[in-house]
Design an enzyme around this catalytic site. Sequence first.
Site, PDB file in Angstrom:
ATOM      1  N   HIS A  66      32.136  44.243  38.417  1.00 45.80           N
ATOM      2  CA  HIS A  66      33.385  44.055  37.681  1.00 45.80           C
ATOM      3  C   HIS A  66      34.060  42.747  38.113  1.00 45.80           C
ATOM      4  O   HIS A  66      35.291  42.696  38.248  1.00 45.80           O
ATOM      5  CB  HIS A  66      34.314  45.246  37.905  1.00 45.80           C
ATOM      6  CG  HIS A  66      35.174  45.575  36.729  1.00 45.80           C
ATOM      7  ND1 HIS A  66      36.165  44.725  36.280  1.00 45.80           N
ATOM      8  CD2 HIS A  66      35.205  46.643  35.894  1.00 45.80           C
ATOM      9  CE1 HIS A  66      36.775  45.268  35.236  1.00 45.80           C
ATOM     10  NE2 HIS A  66      36.201  46.441  34.978  1.00 45.80           N
TER      11      HIS A  66
ATOM     12  N   GLU B   4      29.904  42.497  32.227  1.00 44.70           N
ATOM     13  CA  GLU B   4      29.299  43.558  33.036  1.00 44.70           C
ATOM     14  C   GLU B   4      27.959  43.972  32.429  1.00 44.70           C
ATOM     15  O   GLU B   4      27.919  44.755  31.481  1.00 44.70           O
ATOM     16  CB  GLU B   4      30.245  44.762  33.103  1.00 44.70           C
ATOM     17  CG  GLU B   4      31.650  44.423  33.581  1.00 44.70           C
ATOM     18  CD  GLU B   4      32.668  45.482  33.185  1.00 44.70           C
ATOM     19  OE1 GLU B   4      32.369  46.684  33.322  1.00 44.70           O
ATOM     20  OE2 GLU B   4      33.767  45.097  32.723  1.00 44.70           O
TER      21      GLU B   4
ATOM     22  N   HIS C 234      33.570  54.489  36.161  1.00 43.68           N
ATOM     23  CA  HIS C 234      33.074  53.641  37.256  1.00 43.68           C
ATOM     24  C   HIS C 234      32.779  54.401  38.553  1.00 43.68           C
ATOM     25  O   HIS C 234      33.102  53.949  39.650  1.00 43.68           O
ATOM     26  CB  HIS C 234      34.050  52.505  37.527  1.00 43.68           C
ATOM     27  CG  HIS C 234      34.247  51.568  36.368  1.00 43.68           C
ATOM     28  ND1 HIS C 234      33.253  51.310  35.441  1.00 43.68           N
ATOM     29  CD2 HIS C 234      35.317  50.814  35.999  1.00 43.68           C
ATOM     30  CE1 HIS C 234      33.715  50.433  34.545  1.00 43.68           C
ATOM     31  NE2 HIS C 234      34.959  50.123  34.858  1.00 43.68           N
TER      32      HIS C 234
END
Length: 383
Positions: A199, A337, A128
Amino acid sequence: PFQGEGTTPRRAEMSITLEEEIFGLAVNPFTKSPEMVRRYTLKNSKGMTVSVIQLGAIIQSVCLPDAYKKVDDVCLGFDDIASYLANKGAYIGGTLGRVANRVANGEYTFNDTKVSVTKNIQDKFQLHGGFIGFDSVIWEVVQKSAEGVIFRHVSPHGHEGYPGKLTCLITYQLDNENRLWVRYEATTDRSTMVNLSSHAYFNLAGHGSGAKGLSEHTVEIASDQIVDTDELQIPTGKLVDVKDTVFDLRLPVLMRDRLMQFENRQIKGYDNCFVVNGGRVQKSVAKVAKIVHPPSCRVLEVWTDQPGMQFYTANNLTSIVGKNCTKYEKHGSFCVETEKFPDAMNHPEFPSISLEPNEKYRHDVLYWFKVEESWKCCCNNDP
């Protein structure tokens, strides 16, 4: 911001309102100075509200009525900045970037040049976006009106190892059909990699309803394949058919039943990139998932132009205290996502996440919240 035909709103409807308030103070990770973080709340005529904050361009709250007119917040989050910082590892509500999901070995090769990025997970891979991903930065607000809120972040050249100065915009827009539109855009001044996502954790029974609430949901994902991964959840490069597996969600399945089938597996729940839209970027958004909570009749449809969607059932959450002193727990929420595939820069067979200076990255996703009162057809049997 969303011009065009089909399911795209031409302009904001007059009954959408915007409220702005101070949410708290956070230290800017670049300047190390404290900055005020504001919260922006969009409200429509159906009683639905969506709140987003400058920290991480986070979706902090999504409130809407159920079939019985009871309003619940269906999005996990926190009431203060300190809790977001203390629970950073859960990425609750955050924007994922520059590259969402995993980068194997924290490296990739582009045009015969090896690029090393930071490895923020066990010094083995990047997750991420690295140590200071887009979830951790304070986004500038460049537009705030009934037409939506537009955030901007300029990621400097070399940040977390990525080449190029990357300028990103995120637009949040709410309409009177209970549709939350999100558009990601990015431009760069040299070749780089971009794969943005959100997220946000949802539970249509209410953000604090926990594992019991999630177990009552049915989930349907229009996907024939998932991205195959190893024990670190790094893609192998293969796509695997979902037929005759727990990953076959092409027809609605009850979460209670499905999650029980993960008890003997290494990963205790869903955390997989489902191949949607035929594995290709589309010209406009298409419906890729439908999640229903029958007791409340709340529904979330996910529409996107992206080729992948990571479906995650909060397998790693360990009793976090969220909004209104509510405990968030394992298997008590889900993430949807939308993205290109994980580690795509190391798999030329995957849809490309490279971005050149003469190109524009764009990613549209629509969260369409509905109330489907299917029970009413059974109650109108009076002669």
